[in-house]
Design an enzyme around this catalytic site. Structure first.
Site, PDB file in Angstrom:
ATOM      1  N   LEU A 546       0.958  -1.287   0.004  1.00  0.00           N
ATOM      2  CA  LEU A 546      -0.052  -0.183  -0.029  1.00  0.00           C
ATOM      3  C   LEU A 546       0.801   1.226  -0.056  1.00  0.00           C
ATOM      4  O   LEU A 546       0.535   2.425  -0.587  1.00  0.00           O
ATOM      5  CB  LEU A 546      -1.012   0.108   1.155  1.00  0.00           C
ATOM      6  CG  LEU A 546      -2.082  -1.052   1.438  1.00  0.00           C
ATOM      7  CD1 LEU A 546      -2.842  -1.039   2.722  1.00  0.00           C
ATOM      8  CD2 LEU A 546      -2.957  -1.038   0.109  1.00  0.00           C
ATOM      9  N   GLY A 547       1.991   1.158   0.327  1.00  0.00           N
ATOM     10  CA  GLY A 547       2.945   2.388   0.627  1.00  0.00           C
ATOM     11  C   GLY A 547       4.022   2.114   1.753  1.00  0.00           C
ATOM     12  O   GLY A 547       3.957   1.064   2.382  1.00  0.00           O
ATOM     13  N   GLY A 550       5.877   5.467   8.516  1.00  0.00           N
ATOM     14  CA  GLY A 550       6.985   5.678   9.172  1.00  0.00           C
ATOM     15  C   GLY A 550       7.491   4.431   9.757  1.00  0.00           C
ATOM     16  O   GLY A 550       6.815   3.324  10.404  1.00  0.00           O
ATOM     17  N   PHE A 551       8.821   4.145   9.558  1.00  0.00           N
ATOM     18  CA  PHE A 551       9.642   3.035   9.827  1.00  0.00           C
ATOM     19  C   PHE A 551       9.495   1.700   9.196  1.00  0.00           C
ATOM     20  O   PHE A 551      10.047   0.457   9.376  1.00  0.00           O
ATOM     21  CB  PHE A 551       9.474   2.567  11.423  1.00  0.00           C
ATOM     22  CG  PHE A 551       9.643   3.765  12.182  1.00  0.00           C
ATOM     23  CD1 PHE A 551      10.864   4.431  12.387  1.00  0.00           C
ATOM     24  CD2 PHE A 551       8.536   4.085  13.210  1.00  0.00           C
ATOM     25  CE1 PHE A 551      10.873   5.693  13.048  1.00  0.00           C
ATOM     26  CE2 PHE A 551       8.716   5.485  13.785  1.00  0.00           C
ATOM     27  CZ  PHE A 551       9.924   6.238  13.687  1.00  0.00           C
ATOM     28  N   GLY A 552       8.713   1.539   7.958  1.00  0.00           N
ATOM     29  CA  GLY A 552       8.317   0.336   7.344  1.00  0.00           C
ATOM     30  C   GLY A 552       7.419   0.513   6.384  1.00  0.00           C
ATOM     31  O   GLY A 552       6.851   1.621   5.865  1.00  0.00           O
ATOM     32  N   ASP A 664       4.304  14.247  14.463  1.00  0.00           N
ATOM     33  CA  ASP A 664       4.530  13.989  13.019  1.00  0.00           C
ATOM     34  C   ASP A 664       3.257  14.248  12.251  1.00  0.00           C
ATOM     35  O   ASP A 664       3.096  13.321  11.279  1.00  0.00           O
ATOM     36  CB  ASP A 664       5.137  12.700  12.873  1.00  0.00           C
ATOM     37  CG  ASP A 664       5.974  12.709  11.380  1.00  0.00           C
ATOM     38  OD1 ASP A 664       6.237  13.866  10.727  1.00  0.00           O
ATOM     39  OD2 ASP A 664       6.353  11.621  10.674  1.00  0.00           O
TER      40      ASP A 664
END
Length: 855
Positions: A546-547, A550-552, A664
């Site tokens: 899917l995209g 953050g971090f993965g 964030d």
């Protein structure tokens, strides 16, 4: 009289009194066609438009409306599509063309079209673009792909038609023949006889004669007179001032009017009365117009049936102290003008040459630095002194100068990385004078001491190249010996270190696997636990990505019970475990309709996975930054999304057991379900704060462009989320990214651009121009921008809490009335300080300071 002749006369009568009924999409009507009805559509191509004329200067017009000269021939006003050169792009413009006795556009070899107004100078359209006078009275320009380029925003104002007037004014009028919108109120770079330039309007020059884009020079009127300036950020550098002194008792706006024989200034005056001052213009013998050129001149042009368009006046030059050299762009940036000739700065010592011509053939294009200035190497900044060189602002007494000593002036420039030069005008006392520190240096002027008594100097900031001395032969041999010996020892030491690291990592891995279960059992409110094989099966071996989060990476999956989920696989080593624990602990223990729900997790050896509810419409950025009308969100949906984000953040800040700072907030971290309900996601950077704490100290984290100014001090509160929320709201309303490198340099940063538009009273221009529905709800969108501006206040104590924002959106509270649009925006240099902790690409890398629990 015969019956056939009578019938012919009646038919002609109807054609004369009802001309508007014959305006069609093809314009296949008589030559004089100045008016159009509602629901008229024109397409910019050869087959659909009958009036296509090519000129020998490589320009082309496709006339949509034309008002023939009352004399029956000669200069006439028309509007339509205009291009020049390769004709890859077109303006929707008003232009003066030559017509013959039949009203046809003629003289292609000398009567070149003169553009006096354009709607889309910064956004030209392509072949097959459309212009539509809609049924509800809006004049709309769209590019060939359907993108909204420009409109008059006159929907619902009782417009009944469009008229090209005898004076060159394009007018949308209502049933009472009253102007609803007119081009005269939105000038670009020209004035025609009878047209006024009022306070609040300005003429803005194009970048060049071949580049229509808005340039840096502008002309405007105030209660003090007529001014021309060069835009820089900051300040504005005035090069022409026709100042009017004295107090006027009668009220009214200040303006200038182009009349036959003069450009007349009316200062704080209402007609009828004599103008306060005039600039003489050659009395017209034919059609005239005034153009504010890309070089900063204000010239008068007149049609001559023999020689075509000729210049008959240069209105500003006679009032400028140094004539041609007084114009800011006469010799380009860093260029020096001397009696109309251009050159580059030349050093006085050791034949230093820090500048070179951009073009050896076109010296007026200016100069470039041999070694560009670098803020990272500011210790190597120095000055190239130019004696008896002055600057145009000193001739007009610019208010941006500061009284100080020469040394303080020089030092102030060295202390400011944006400063390009220290320009100094000495007073009678040599120890003091006027100092000007430009952030953009236009053309300089050679000060002729025989003509002017000014004592001036220019100190241009230059970058001294860092050149190390060449070593001797003995030094080279000694150095080589040392390098070989050092390399051998370093290699042996490296092998030893690598072996030690491998042993430590092996033991650590065994320890982590041994204590993994205990660590996770410490997480309160543990969601459902999955095995790695469960999630591998659910995602069909992680096949549908899917995209990036953050971090993965995030993958789509379906659980055994049919529930669709999004599975985030955490990447990296070392600190990944902390991120995993922070996210599970934070989102696993809170529940709110506007926060993404954590369904479960997986922790199996090195695998760390999080299982979220599936959000079918993906992240917000995919919807607000696209220019596809079918995928663009309407105002109602955007407003609801803003409301949802505000409620989610208010819950995090005020309704949890411990305050949670997200840290964030950006469109990529706002997810949308199938009904476009917005939910805040990605808690990898979150920080938990005890209720009795007012602020915390932490290292910089987040994404540049969304970071609040107080990050530079590392003392943060929940107001950093409020600031980021303000940036996101501006992006939603404006339909563009905060940092958009596809824009021109002065429009690249959205918040800076909004600050400038607020000062100019033109905030409405910032509303998403590619979305018709947003334009229709302009007033509500403007109110939302005021809420965003409140959230962007430089002083975080003046920002509202998110619960207050929710109340304002609900309509139970009002916005703070006195907002400061002078936003303090963290500079790129400041963000770069933390470049190891901040990702410029959108996904946020792991930070060592991410917490695994409350402190």
């Amino acid at each position: 009289m015969s019956l056939s002749w009578m019938l012919f006369c009646v038919l002609c009568h109807h054609l004369l009194v009802l001309p508007t009924s014959f305006y069609s999409i093809t314009n296949a009507q008589s030559f004089d066609y100045p008016i159009a009805n509602l629901s008229t559509l024109w397409t910019n191509n050869l087959p659909s438009l009958s009036h296509n004329v090519n000129f020998t200067d490589r320009s082309r017009v496709r006339s949509l409306l034309l008002r023939s000269n009352p004399a029956g021939f000669g200069p006439s006003f028309a509007c339509g599509f205009y291009c020049n050169g390769t004709c890859d792009s077109f303006l929707f413009a008003i232009f003066i063309v030559q017509t013959n006795s039949g009203g046809g556009i003629t003289r292609p070899s000398s009567g070149f079209p003169q553009v006096i107004w354009s709607a889309n100078r910064d956004n030209p359209v392509k072949e097959n673009a459309t212009l539509q006078l809609s049924g509800d009275g809006d004049l709309i320009l769209k590019d060939v792909d359907g993108t909204l380029v420009w409109s008059t925003n006159t929907t619902g104002n009782s417009v009944v038609g469009l008229n090209m007037t005898e004076t060159g004014n394009l007018v949308l009028f209502d049933g009472n023949n009253k102007a609803v919108w007119q081009s005269f109120e939105h000038p670009t770079d020209c004035l025609v006889p009878g047209q006024t330039l009022v306070e609040g309007q300005r003429l803005t020059a194009s970048i060049s004669s071949s580049n229509w884009t808005t340039g840096v020079l502008s002309l405007f009127v105030t209660s003090n007179g007529l001014f021309a300036l060069a835009e820089s950020d900051p300040p504005q550098q005035i090069y022409y001032r026709k100042k009017i002194t004295g107090t006027k008792l009668d009220a009214g706006p200040s303006y200038v009017r182009f009349l036959n024989g003069s450009l007349s200034l009316y200062i704080l005056s209402a007609e009828p009365r004599q103008p306060d001052d005039t600039i003489p213009v050659k009395p017209a013998t034919s059609m005239q117009y005034i153009k504010f050129g890309s070089d900063g001149h204000l010239r008068v042009y007149e049609w001559n049936s023999t020689s075509g368009w000729t210049e008959v006046g240069d209105l500003l030059t006679k009032d400028l102290s140094d004539g041609e050299c007084s114009y800011p762009t006469v010799c380009g940036n860093y260029g020096i003008c001397s009696t109309g000739q251009c050159s580059c700065p030349i050093g006085t010592g050791n034949n230093d040459s820090y500048f070179r011509q951009l073009s050896d053939r076109q010296l007026n294009l200016g100069c470039s630095e041999s070694t560009p200035l670098s803020c990272e190497a500011s210790e190597n900044h120095s000055f190239q002194e130019l004696k008896d060189v002055t600057y145009f602002i000193f001739f007009v007494g610019d208010a941006n100068t500061t009284e100080m000593s020469l040394e303080n002036c020089r030092q102030a420039c060295l202390n400011n990385c944006s400063c390009k030069a220290a320009l100094f005008l000495y007073h009678t006392n040599a120890s003091a004078g006027s100092c000007f520190l430009p952030t953009k240096l236009f053309s300089l002027i050679d000060n002729d001491k025989n003509k002017y008594k000014y004592n001036t100097s220019a100190f241009i900031k230059v970058q001294i190249p860092d050149v190390s001395p060449t070593p001797s032969l003995l030094e080279k041999k000694t150095s080589q010996t040392v390098i070989i010996l050092g390399s051998s020892l370093a290699a042996l030491f490296s092998v030893f270190i690598v072996v030690c690291i491998l042993i430590i990592l092996y033991r650590k891995k065994n320890d982590e696997e041994e204590y993994e279960e205990d660590d996770l059992h410490q997480v309160p409110g543990m969601p459902r636990r999955f095995s790695y094989q469960d999630l591998k099966d659910a995602t069909e071996n992680f096949c549908k990505k899917l995209g990036e989060g953050g971090f993965g990476s995030v993958f789509e999956g379906t659980l055994g019970n049919g529930t669709k989920v999004a599975v985030k696989c955490l990447d990296g080593l070392g600190q990944v475990k902390k991120s995993f624990l922070a996210e599970v602990e934070t989102i696993g223990s809170i529940h709110h309709v506007n926060l993404v729900r954590l369904i479960g997790f997986c922790s199996e050896k090195s695998h760390r996975l999080l299982v979220y509810e599936f959000m079918s419409n993906g992240s917000l950025d995919k919807w607000i930054f696209c220019r596809n009308q079918e995928q663009s969100l309407d105002w109602k949906t955007r407003r609801k999304i803003i409301f949802d984000i505000a409620k989610g953040l208010a819950y995090l800040h005020e309704d949890c057991r411990q305050r949670i700072l997200h840290l964030d907030i950006k469109p990529q971290n706002i997810l949308l379900d199938d009904n476009f309900n917005a939910k805040v996601s990605d808690f990898g950077l979150s920080k938990l704060i005890d209720r009795d704490q007012s602020e915390v100290v932490t290292t910089m984290r987040g994404t540049p462009g969304y970071l609040a100014p107080e990050w530079l001090s590392s003392m943060i509160t929940e107001k950093v989320d409020v600031y980021s929320f303000g940036v996101v709201v501006m992006e939603i309303v404006c339909g563009r990214k905060n940092l958009d490198r596809s824009q021109s340099e002065d429009s690249m940063h959205l918040i800076s651009l909004i600050q400038r538009k607020a000062e100019e009273g033109q905030l409405f221009e910032m509303i998403d121009r590619y979305n018709e529905d947003m334009q229709l709800h302009g007033e509500e969108a403007m109110e939302m921008m005021r809420i965003a501006a409140w959230c962007l206040q430089s002083d975080f104590t003046k920002r509202p809490s998110m619960s207050v924002v929710v109340k304002v959106l609900e309509g139970v509270m009002n916005i703070e009335p006195d907002l400061d649009y002078n936003f303090s925006i963290p500079t790129l240099a400041a963000a770069t300080v933390a470049h190891k902790e901040v990702d410029f690409g959108g996904s946020t890398p792991l930070l060592p300071s991410v917490l695994s629990g409350p402190r």
